[in-house]
Design a protein around this motif. Structure first.
Motif, mmCIF file in Angstrom:
data_model
loop_
_atom_site.group_PDB
_atom_site.id
_atom_site.type_symbol
_atom_site.label_atom_id
_atom_site.label_comp_id
_atom_site.label_asym_id
_atom_site.label_seq_id
_atom_site.Cartn_x
_atom_site.Cartn_y
_atom_site.Cartn_z
ATOM 1 N N THR A 472 0.870 -1.112 -0.139
ATOM 2 C CA THR A 472 0.058 0.028 0.187
ATOM 3 C C THR A 472 0.943 1.182 0.079
ATOM 4 O OG1 THR A 472 0.062 0.270 2.492
ATOM 5 C CG2 THR A 472 -1.671 -1.274 1.566
ATOM 6 N N ASP A 478 -0.325 -4.971 0.833
ATOM 7 C CA ASP A 478 -1.515 -4.675 0.421
ATOM 8 C C ASP A 478 -2.756 -5.889 0.496
ATOM 9 O OD1 ASP A 478 -3.766 -3.738 -0.925
ATOM 10 O OD2 ASP A 478 -2.689 -2.518 -2.364
ATOM 11 N N ARG A 479 -3.431 -5.915 1.490
ATOM 12 C CA ARG A 479 -4.238 -7.095 1.573
ATOM 13 C C ARG A 479 -5.296 -7.178 0.679
ATOM 14 N NH1 ARG A 479 -3.310 -9.477 7.067
ATOM 15 N NH2 ARG A 479 -1.739 -8.671 7.914
ATOM 16 N N ARG A 480 -5.615 -5.805 0.297
ATOM 17 C CA ARG A 480 -6.918 -5.920 -0.719
ATOM 18 C C ARG A 480 -6.344 -6.603 -1.923
ATOM 19 N NH1 ARG A 480 -9.642 -0.365 -1.864
ATOM 20 N NH2 ARG A 480 -9.892 -0.502 0.338
ATOM 21 N N LYS A 481 -5.283 -6.183 -2.567
ATOM 22 C CA LYS A 481 -4.544 -6.715 -3.468
ATOM 23 C C LYS A 481 -4.108 -8.223 -3.574
ATOM 24 C CE LYS A 481 -2.813 -3.314 -6.339
ATOM 25 N NZ LYS A 481 -2.123 -2.166 -5.858
ATOM 26 N N ALA A 483 -6.163 -10.400 -1.545
ATOM 27 C CA ALA A 483 -7.387 -10.939 -1.547
ATOM 28 C C ALA A 483 -7.882 -10.863 -3.050
ATOM 29 C CB ALA A 483 -8.401 -10.069 -0.836
ATOM 30 N N GLU A 484 -7.595 -9.911 -3.975
ATOM 31 C CA GLU A 484 -7.981 -9.931 -5.314
ATOM 32 C C GLU A 484 -7.353 -11.335 -5.822
ATOM 33 O OE1 GLU A 484 -8.610 -5.474 -5.738
ATOM 34 O OE2 GLU A 484 -7.257 -6.131 -7.013
ATOM 35 N N MET A 485 -5.984 -11.685 -5.651
ATOM 36 C CA MET A 485 -5.261 -12.788 -6.472
ATOM 37 C C MET A 485 -6.239 -14.005 -6.157
ATOM 38 S SD MET A 485 -1.503 -11.660 -5.439
ATOM 39 C CE MET A 485 -0.899 -12.852 -5.732
ATOM 40 N N GLN A 487 -9.319 -14.527 -6.200
ATOM 41 C CA GLN A 487 -10.708 -14.592 -6.683
ATOM 42 C C GLN A 487 -10.572 -14.877 -8.396
ATOM 43 O OE1 GLN A 487 -12.009 -10.497 -6.654
ATOM 44 N NE2 GLN A 487 -12.538 -10.763 -4.455
#
Ligand code: AMP
Length: 487
Positions: A472, A478-481, A483-485, A487
């Protein structure tokens, strides 16, 4: 009548009534009371009168109940520990709590055989003395022990017995949760205080579907207590309905979000039964709010409310320490007699989460919530704590244990979501030096090492090996990025 008297009276009123069933083991009230008295007599004579905790390590054996009551009657709180915990974690808990003794079912059996309990001095715990200590996941990788006093537990038990109107000496309560999880306190003490039968499911029964449904069909359960996840699993079986368990008249949930489809599925399959949702953390003794979920509530709300506070407790929504206007989201704070005195031997953690308000003990839950129509709604966590199939997990706890492994340089753990709920954990790992072998083999090695430190439900299912984490702007992984990996 205090809780010990409430339980003990069943050995006079209904001595032959079965207090506990686990597999083919039965324990009646006469045996439960006389054996717990015998154990209490032994502990009173051998342990110092210092309220030090006694750890009770087992699974669903009848001796667990004997161990719990025996410890309490000798003036010592108990720490319930399930055999699914790795030995390293058991050791950490015993050290943290400075437990004076570790009891197992075998040890309890041998102690009560030796002991004649005719003249037992019961060291009745005072209201402010600890009754049990339950260890939950702590964000630093160290489990923390929530101290529940007699006053806390009696406040909870008085409330549920008053609200739920159990028929005395008639009900059978389902015990799905391990005794180390405070959901089990709901079935255990509802049952013992009302002269009920506690019907324990063992992990072998739960893991084998055919055996599970056969066991449930023979259970005579009238009050079902489980996590919503467990009920969801049972609903996947088409024959799970009132023909399978004709005695079921109440489904009583706590510990995680109750999805509307689970509640409606149960109301359809068990038309004569009630469904209840309750909410609360271990730190406020199992549950503080409750609501009956009927067709009307189902038609009106999605997500479902978690209900209203029990009469002697207050549940407030705070934003920056001030009460939030009705409808606004903030942190759920619980105050009342059911709030714990804190974490054992951790004044630092205790002072961060607990405080006094108007002479009442209060606890900041870290849960987000809001009020609507007088009902509390749970809006998720404010931190990195999650619920995975009913188990409370601090993501930081899993990460700290993963980072401690020799070949791991850094690790971030992310809950993989399915239908809005955590489905499993995924670990993103940077290795110090890559050992030989495929990703699959390295994953297997890491899982094996982790299983020595963490219970199974905390071990990530997926491992993804990276050279570095996406960052980030303020330099954190970057936990959001990540998490996207997934999906
Ligand atoms: P535990 O201490 O293991 O019982 O976990 C407590 C946490 O579980 C709470 O702080 C909530 O985050 C969550 N929880 C408990 N009951 C409910 C519920 N009825 N609905 C949603 N979340 C819940």
């Amino acid at each position: 009548m205090d809780l010990i008297e409430r339980i003990d009276r069943w050995s006079q009123l209904a001595p032959d009534r079965v207090a506990h069933i686990s597999g083919d083991q039965l324990l009646n009230y006469r045996e439960l009371i006389s054996r717990s008295n015998a154990l209490a007599a032994h502990l009173t004579q051998t342990l110092p009168n210092d309220h030090s905790p006694v750890a009770v390590l087992g699974h669903k054996e009848p001796e667990m109940l004997i161990g719990f009551l025996g410890a309490v009657k000798s003036g010592h709180p108990y720490i319930p520990l399930d055999t699914s915990l790795p030995s390293q974690r058991v050791e950490t808990i015993i050290e943290t709590a400075k437990a004076s003794l570790l009891l197992t079912p075998e040890k309890i059996q041998s102690l009560i055989k030796e002991k004649n309990a005719s003249k037992v001095e019961i060291r009745r715990p005072a209201l402010e003395n600890a009754w049990y200590i339950i260890f939950t996941s702590g964000s630093t990788g160290e489990p923390k022990g929530v101290v529940i006093t007699r006053g806390c537990l009696e406040s909870f038990v008085d409330w549920i017995l008053g609200e739920q109107n159990f028929a005395e000496a008639k009900e059978t309560f389902l015990n799905q949760a391990p005794f180390s999880f405070d959901l089990s306190v709901m079935d255990l003490y509802s049952s013992l205080a009302s002269g009920g039968t506690l019907f324990s499911l063992t992990k072998d029964q739960i893991s084998e579907p055919k055996l599970l449904y056969q066991t449930l069909a023979e259970s005579n359960v009238s009050v079902w207590v489980s996590t919503p996840s467990f009920a969801r699993l049972c609903l996947a079986e088409p024959t799970f309905n009132e023909k399978m368990i004709p005695t079921a008249r109440k489904f009583w949930f706590c510990g995680e979000t109750l999805a509307p489809e689970v509640a409606s599925g149960l109301l359809n399959r068990f038309p004569k039964a009630e469904v209840w949702n309750t909410y609360g953390p271990t730190e406020a003794t199992v549950a503080t709010t409750s609501i009956r979920i009927d067709q009307d509530v189902l038609a009106r709300y999605n997500p479902l409310p978690v209900g209203r506070a029990k009469p002697d407790s207050e549940v407030k929504i705070l934003v920056d320490g001030n009460p939030a206007p009705v409808g606004e989201r903030g942190e759920i704070v619980i105050a009342g007699k059911n709030v714990s005195i804190g974490y054992i031997h951790r004044p630092d953690l205790t002072s961060r989460a607990f405080y006094e308000v108007n002479g009442m003990r209060a606890y900041r839950t870290g849960d987000a919530g809001h009020y609507q129509d007088g009902f509390l709604f749970f809006d998720g966590r404010m931190d990195f704590q999650i619920k995975l199939h009913g188990y409370r997990i601090e993501i930081g706890d899993v990460e700290a244990n993963l980072q401690a492994l020799t070949i791991v340089q850094d690790a971030v753990v992310i809950p993989a979501m399915k239908n809005g709920q955590a489905d499993h954990l995924a670990a993103f790992v940077i290795l110090k030096a890559r050992p030989s072998g495929s990703d699959f083999q390295i994953t297997r090695g890491l899982k094996r090492e982790l299983s020595e430190r963490l219970p199974d439900y905390m071990i990530p299912r997926k491992f993804i090996f990276l050279e570095g984490f996406p960052m980030t702007t303020n330099g954190k992984a970057d936990r959001r990025k990540l998490a996207e990996m997934l999906q």
